[in-house]
Design an enzyme around this catalytic site. Structure first.
Site, PDB file in Angstrom:
ATOM      1  N   ASP A  33      59.557 146.596  75.783  1.00 26.38           N
ATOM      2  CA  ASP A  33      59.117 147.548  76.811  1.00 26.38           C
ATOM      3  C   ASP A  33      59.626 147.050  78.163  1.00 26.38           C
ATOM      4  OD1 ASP A  33      56.406 149.679  76.941  1.00 26.38           O
ATOM      5  OD2 ASP A  33      57.245 148.876  78.805  1.00 26.38           O
ATOM      6  N   ALA A  83      59.739 156.028  77.070  1.00 28.22           N
ATOM      7  CA  ALA A  83      60.121 157.247  77.789  1.00 28.22           C
ATOM      8  C   ALA A  83      59.452 157.261  79.153  1.00 28.22           C
ATOM      9  CB  ALA A  83      59.674 158.483  76.997  1.00 28.22           C
ATOM     10  N   THR A 125      57.947 165.489  71.354  1.00 31.37           N
ATOM     11  CA  THR A 125      56.809 166.224  71.894  1.00 31.37           C
ATOM     12  C   THR A 125      56.913 167.715  71.596  1.00 31.37           C
ATOM     13  OG1 THR A 125      55.810 166.929  73.989  1.00 31.37           O
ATOM     14  CG2 THR A 125      58.084 166.228  74.098  1.00 31.37           C
ATOM     15  N   ASP A 126      55.763 168.385  71.530  1.00 30.96           N
ATOM     16  CA  ASP A 126      55.775 169.848  71.346  1.00 30.96           C
ATOM     17  C   ASP A 126      56.367 170.573  72.565  1.00 30.96           C
ATOM     18  OD1 ASP A 126      53.665 169.406  73.133  1.00 30.96           O
ATOM     19  OD2 ASP A 126      52.193 170.570  72.004  1.00 30.96           O
ATOM     20  N   GLU A 127      56.445 169.853  73.712  1.00 31.37           N
ATOM     21  CA  GLU A 127      56.928 170.523  74.937  1.00 31.37           C
ATOM     22  C   GLU A 127      58.387 170.952  74.830  1.00 31.37           C
ATOM     23  OE1 GLU A 127      55.793 168.978  78.700  1.00 31.37           O
ATOM     24  OE2 GLU A 127      53.802 168.420  78.013  1.00 31.37           O
ATOM     25  N   TYR A 150      61.125 166.877  82.306  1.00 31.28           N
ATOM     26  CA  TYR A 150      60.633 165.990  81.234  1.00 31.28           C
ATOM     27  C   TYR A 150      60.967 166.568  79.861  1.00 31.28           C
ATOM     28  CZ  TYR A 150      57.384 164.253  77.708  1.00 31.28           C
ATOM     29  OH  TYR A 150      56.852 163.772  76.530  1.00 31.28           O
ATOM     30  N   LYS A 154      63.535 165.280  76.822  1.00 25.97           N
ATOM     31  CA  LYS A 154      63.098 164.968  75.454  1.00 25.97           C
ATOM     32  C   LYS A 154      63.862 165.838  74.440  1.00 25.97           C
ATOM     33  CE  LYS A 154      60.131 162.557  74.263  1.00 25.97           C
ATOM     34  NZ  LYS A 154      60.118 161.110  73.901  1.00 25.97           N
ATOM     35  N   LYS A 189      47.182 161.247  83.675  1.00 28.32           N
ATOM     36  CA  LYS A 189      47.133 162.367  82.731  1.00 28.32           C
ATOM     37  C   LYS A 189      45.751 163.028  82.773  1.00 28.32           C
ATOM     38  CE  LYS A 189      51.302 161.294  81.459  1.00 28.32           C
ATOM     39  NZ  LYS A 189      51.694 160.304  80.468  1.00 28.32           N
ATOM     40  N   GLY A 275      56.714 175.674  87.278  1.00 24.15           N
ATOM     41  CA  GLY A 275      57.168 175.924  85.900  1.00 24.15           C
ATOM     42  C   GLY A 275      56.120 175.595  84.846  1.00 24.15           C
TER      43      GLY A 275
HETATM   44  P1  NAD Z   1      53.556 156.177  78.541  1.00 28.17           P
HETATM   45  O1  NAD Z   1      54.177 156.648  79.812  1.00 28.17           O
HETATM   46  O2  NAD Z   1      52.124 155.786  78.533  1.00 28.17           O
HETATM   47  O3  NAD Z   1      54.390 154.937  77.974  1.00 28.17           O
HETATM   48  C1  NAD Z   1      55.781 154.868  78.029  1.00 28.17           C
HETATM   49  C2  NAD Z   1      56.183 153.403  77.848  1.00 28.17           C
HETATM   50  O4  NAD Z   1      57.622 153.331  77.855  1.00 28.17           O
HETATM   51  C3  NAD Z   1      55.697 152.481  78.969  1.00 28.17           C
HETATM   52  O5  NAD Z   1      55.117 151.317  78.430  1.00 28.17           O
HETATM   53  C4  NAD Z   1      56.957 152.142  79.757  1.00 28.17           C
HETATM   54  O6  NAD Z   1      56.921 150.880  80.375  1.00 28.17           O
HETATM   55  C5  NAD Z   1      58.011 152.220  78.655  1.00 28.17           C
HETATM   56  N1  NAD Z   1      59.367 152.472  79.176  1.00 28.17           N
HETATM   57  C6  NAD Z   1      59.726 153.403  80.099  1.00 28.17           C
HETATM   58  N2  NAD Z   1      61.057 153.317  80.338  1.00 28.17           N
HETATM   59  C7  NAD Z   1      61.535 152.318  79.538  1.00 28.17           C
HETATM   60  C8  NAD Z   1      62.833 151.772  79.309  1.00 28.17           C
HETATM   61  N3  NAD Z   1      63.902 152.230  79.980  1.00 28.17           N
HETATM   62  N4  NAD Z   1      62.962 150.775  78.414  1.00 28.17           N
HETATM   63  C9  NAD Z   1      61.890 150.293  77.746  1.00 28.17           C
HETATM   64  N5  NAD Z   1      60.639 150.768  77.921  1.00 28.17           N
HETATM   65  C10 NAD Z   1      60.457 151.772  78.801  1.00 28.17           C
HETATM   66  O7  NAD Z   1      53.849 157.331  77.495  1.00 28.17           O
HETATM   67  P2  NAD Z   1      52.987 157.813  76.233  1.00 28.17           P
HETATM   68  O8  NAD Z   1      52.084 158.885  76.664  1.00 28.17           O
HETATM   69  O9  NAD Z   1      52.467 156.638  75.521  1.00 28.17           O
HETATM   70  O10 NAD Z   1      54.160 158.489  75.372  1.00 28.17           O
HETATM   71  C11 NAD Z   1      54.918 157.713  74.450  1.00 28.17           C
HETATM   72  C12 NAD Z   1      55.940 158.607  73.777  1.00 28.17           C
HETATM   73  O11 NAD Z   1      55.287 159.672  73.100  1.00 28.17           O
HETATM   74  C13 NAD Z   1      56.911 159.267  74.751  1.00 28.17           C
HETATM   75  O12 NAD Z   1      58.184 159.289  74.154  1.00 28.17           O
HETATM   76  C14 NAD Z   1      56.366 160.674  74.919  1.00 28.17           C
HETATM   77  O13 NAD Z   1      57.403 161.581  75.215  1.00 28.17           O
HETATM   78  C15 NAD Z   1      55.796 160.925  73.539  1.00 28.17           C
HETATM   79  N6  NAD Z   1      54.663 161.878  73.469  1.00 28.17           N
HETATM   80  C16 NAD Z   1      53.583 161.734  74.302  1.00 28.17           C
HETATM   81  C17 NAD Z   1      52.503 162.612  74.164  1.00 28.17           C
HETATM   82  C18 NAD Z   1      51.272 162.482  75.046  1.00 28.17           C
HETATM   83  O14 NAD Z   1      50.422 163.351  75.019  1.00 28.17           O
HETATM   84  N7  NAD Z   1      51.117 161.416  75.824  1.00 28.17           N
HETATM   85  C19 NAD Z   1      52.540 163.625  73.209  1.00 28.17           C
HETATM   86  C20 NAD Z   1      53.667 163.744  72.391  1.00 28.17           C
HETATM   87  C21 NAD Z   1      54.711 162.851  72.522  1.00 28.17           C
HETATM   88  O1  DAU Z   2      52.259 168.227  74.893  1.00 27.33           O
HETATM   89  C1  DAU Z   2      52.611 166.878  74.845  1.00 27.33           C
HETATM   90  C2  DAU Z   2      52.792 166.353  76.245  1.00 27.33           C
HETATM   91  O2  DAU Z   2      51.492 166.234  76.818  1.00 27.33           O
HETATM   92  C3  DAU Z   2      53.522 165.013  76.299  1.00 27.33           C
HETATM   93  O3  DAU Z   2      54.830 165.196  75.813  1.00 27.33           O
HETATM   94  C4  DAU Z   2      53.554 164.458  77.726  1.00 27.33           C
HETATM   95  O4  DAU Z   2      54.139 163.175  77.740  1.00 27.33           O
HETATM   96  C5  DAU Z   2      52.123 164.367  78.242  1.00 27.33           C
HETATM   97  O5  DAU Z   2      52.129 163.929  79.580  1.00 27.33           O
HETATM   98  C6  DAU Z   2      51.424 165.728  78.130  1.00 27.33           C
HETATM   99  O6  DAU Z   2      52.001 166.670  79.056  1.00 27.33           O
HETATM  100  P1  DAU Z   2      51.078 167.698  79.881  1.00 27.33           P
HETATM  101  O7  DAU Z   2      51.806 168.134  81.077  1.00 27.33           O
HETATM  102  O8  DAU Z   2      50.532 168.751  78.974  1.00 27.33           O
HETATM  103  O9  DAU Z   2      49.860 166.694  80.260  1.00 27.33           O
HETATM  104  P2  DAU Z   2      49.033 166.458  81.612  1.00 27.33           P
HETATM  105  O10 DAU Z   2      47.914 165.534  81.254  1.00 27.33           O
HETATM  106  O11 DAU Z   2      49.919 166.077  82.743  1.00 27.33           O
HETATM  107  O12 DAU Z   2      48.440 167.890  81.901  1.00 27.33           O
HETATM  108  C7  DAU Z   2      47.653 168.571  80.943  1.00 27.33           C
HETATM  109  C8  DAU Z   2      47.316 169.929  81.520  1.00 27.33           C
HETATM  110  O13 DAU Z   2      46.414 169.741  82.620  1.00 27.33           O
HETATM  111  C9  DAU Z   2      48.496 170.691  82.087  1.00 27.33           C
HETATM  112  O14 DAU Z   2      48.322 172.076  81.849  1.00 27.33           O
HETATM  113  C10 DAU Z   2      48.438 170.413  83.588  1.00 27.33           C
HETATM  114  C11 DAU Z   2      46.955 170.272  83.851  1.00 27.33           C
HETATM  115  N1  DAU Z   2      46.575 169.333  84.912  1.00 27.33           N
HETATM  116  C12 DAU Z   2      47.082 168.074  84.883  1.00 27.33           C
HETATM  117  C13 DAU Z   2      46.730 167.155  85.861  1.00 27.33           C
HETATM  118  C14 DAU Z   2      47.311 165.757  85.849  1.00 27.33           C
HETATM  119  C15 DAU Z   2      45.670 169.723  85.907  1.00 27.33           C
HETATM  120  O15 DAU Z   2      45.198 170.875  85.910  1.00 27.33           O
HETATM  121  N2  DAU Z   2      45.326 168.825  86.872  1.00 27.33           N
HETATM  122  C16 DAU Z   2      45.827 167.547  86.903  1.00 27.33           C
HETATM  123  O16 DAU Z   2      45.488 166.766  87.836  1.00 27.33           O
END
Ligand code: NAD
Ligand code: DAU
Length: 336
Positions: A33, A83, A125-127, A150, A154, A189, A275
């Protein structure tokens, strides 16, 4: 198996490292990482001494460093979590997303091809599917129509993974999961931001009308899905991951406010995200029918446990939110 986990100090990666270490004591794990703002070694303090676990700080975009690590640790499987993951940050700084998410994935795929890696698993991701109207679900056949920097980075990575399967015959899988929640999620988040702000009696910023829908899955259920795909996924296949837990953002915020006994007055409607995708909803049938996956948590049990975790681990998120984490990190982990 000798497994390289990238991004294992982040939210899902660190949960996955712990999940796998407890389930597979005979496997070897290398966690690489870069420790960006989102990477936190405190997440892994309970496992850092385990004999079958190693952490190394490196950038997935650095081909020479990554190749050396893969060789030195006799890696046969790569799971790429690393990521830039936050949509709002991608709107203000898309370049970092292209670099890590697209270039980083391409570097790892090249290494996988050159070093005879037996399986490459991309955590997507589903996004990448874009947004839904009020009806229907994302299936693995839904066209990729990403809307944010983002999600388009992906999607670009996913297309490269597909190309390395089609062109070079690399054994790949892609998982596309819906929104995760649970312990150790960075408080930018939605869910950890709302819990921690409510506990600090700060405003709860809801974007737009609060009616955007996300499909929530507990991080441990995401980990069990990745584990299944790792062991049983068919070469070249994509698997959607989700548990049919659609909620509007305002429903989520109200649930948290109620559970914490916070004031509803804290809820503040703010300018919408640019967006902003309206609705995500996953059809997980391929994963449930073909691989037999079943989530353990309902949203109700998962959110209750998660709120409790943030209540009990106030120091963890306070340190991050106060901006003190980097100082702490430098002291605790100097030279590692
Ligand atoms: P996160 O931001 O919490 O963690 C990302 C990690 O990647 C961090 O530890 C960061 O230091 C590391 N990183 C970033 N750039 C790097 C690099 N160049 N080299 C090595 N390490 C690096 O993210 P997360 O929420 O744990 O998501 C992890 C993965 O799952 C991502 O690929 C994200 O797209 C995917 N994902 C996330 C969600 C969600 O809801 N959080 C849902 C579906 C998929
Ligand atoms: O769907 C999977 C994705 O979910 C992952 O791929 C991403 O890494 C992860 O960050 C997440 O993306 P979202 O944009 O859906 O998550 P976020 O927590 O940023 O926002 C969730 C929803 O809440 C979105 O509709 C935006 C809204 N939101 C978010 C924040 C941070 C608010 O209304 N207020 C806020 O302050």
């Amino acid at each position: 198996m000798h497994i390289l986990i990238t991004g294992g100090a982040g939210f899902i990666g660190s949960n996955f490292v712990k999940y796998m270490l407890s389930k597979y004591p005979d496997y070897q794990f290398l966690n690489v990482d870069l420790l960006t703002y989102a990477g936190n070694l405190e997440n892994l303090k309970d496992v850092k001494e385990k004999a079958n676990y190693t952490f190394i700080k490196a950038d997935i975009c650095d081909k020479a460093a990554m190749t050396k690590l893969v060789r030195e640790h006799s890696i046969d499987v790569i799971i790429n979590f690393a990521a830039e993951s936050h949509v709002d940050r991608s709107i203000t700084n898309p370049g970092a997303f292209v670099q890590t998410n697209i270039v980083g994935t391409q570097v790892l795929l090249d290494i996988a091809k050159e070093q005879n890696i037996t399986k490459y698993l991309q955590i997507s991701t589903d996004e990448v599917y874009g947004t839904l109207g009020s009806e229907g679900y994302f299936t693995e056949e839904t066209p990729l129509q990403p809307n944010s920097p983002y999600s388009s980075s992906k999607a670009g990575a996913d297309l490269l993974v597909r190309a390395y399967y089609e062109t070079y015959g690399l054994n790949v899988n892609i998982t596309r999961c819906s929104n995760n929640y649970g312990p150790l999620q960075f408080p930018e988040k939605l869910i950890p931001l709302m819990i921690s702000n409510a506990l600090e009696n700060k405003p709860l910023p809801v974007y737009g009308d609060g009616k955007n829908v996300r499909d929530w899955l507990h991080v441990e259920d995401h980990c069990s899905a990745i584990d299944l795909v790792l062991h049983k996924g068919d070469a070249g296949e994509v698997y959607n991951v989700g548990g049919h837990n659609e909620r509007t953002n305002i429903e989520i915020v109200e649930t948290i406010v109620e559970a914490l006994g916070a004031s509803k007055e804290l809820i503040t409607f703010v300018e919408d995200r640019l967006g902003h995708d309206r609705r995500y909803a996953i059809d997980p049938e391929k994963l449930t029918k073909k691989l037999g996956w079943k989530p353990k948590y309902t949203f109700e049990t998962g959110i209750k446990e998660t709120i409790q975790w943030y209540l009990e681990n106030r120091e963890w998120w306070e340190r991050i939110k106060s901006g003190d984490y980097m100082n702490y990190y430098q002291q605790q982990y100097a030279g590692k």
